[in-house]
Design an enzyme around this catalytic site. Sequence first.
Site: not given
Length: 337
Positions: A141, A166
């Site tokens: 990501s 995350y």
Amino acid sequence: MKVLVTGAAGFIGYHLCEKLVALGHTVVGLDNLNSYYDVTLKLSRLERLGITTVPPENVLLQSSTVSNFQFIKLNLEDRENVPALFKTGGFDSVCNLAAQAGVRYSLEAPFTYIESNILGFMNILECCRNFNVTKLVYASSSSVYGSNDKLPFSVNDNVDHPISLYAATKKSNELMAHTYSHLFGIKTIGLRFFTVYGPWGRPDMAMFLFTDAILNNKPIKVFNDGNLSRDFTYIDDIIKGVMATLLSEPAGNALYELYNIGNSKPVQLMDFITEIENTTGLTAQKEYLPLQPGDVEATWADVESLKASYNYEPSTDIKKGVKNYVAWHREYYKKAQ
């Protein structure tokens, strides 16, 4: 090839499965169909792949319309049934797109991220090792860059300072993959996705939230008073890049690879909103709010290495992408024209 796609009922996973089977590859899709966002949307994606019933746990279902697609509902971290699937699957490669998504939700449910993104990814790595899978492509990501203010973001930048759990789990995945490439000779390719949008997109993302609110005459939340920019990347361009890494083998590439995959043309948030307004013919009611914890002000992908290795060339501008998304949204959610 025979490919396992995890997160197959997700936004990117569904599009990848659709493309792979259209090209004649045999695909097994895996997803746990969790309720982080509307499960009905996930089931609707699967229905387009010929999975027309609500899947029971740990049953390999054959598509009713696509001869080369099967689906199984499983948790990534299931250390009994995931290895059993690999043992009988005979997979040539794996594309791991399954993860607990969302930056903001990681502040509310941290253990969910550890279970899915760390333990689940570990399970996939071990299965690749033990069942002779020679290539693993996996989702990382753009969030790993944290509050990096050097633009555009390069895979050579330091990413040791994530600002959300995350992001920390995605950085961990990259480190774990490096270890397995080094120790066991598994080809691993990590893709740092930059703000993906398009038809069948997630309802927790800006594209859906803004479009849905504008069509329903409700206010939209504009964070950091609108002073944000994102490297919005259309789903078709993302799939081209994923397919290239999954199916081709450039000569001389290393066992461990890491790439940005984005549009490489950041768009100001207010310009993005204006494009939705122009497409819908409606004006947004804007509620200006401060920057949220874990969010960053700007993202911008340097994709030169992906271009050099895999001929990646994003081609969908924001005008066309937004038009395609709004048309799909209106049709799927039965909005008035």
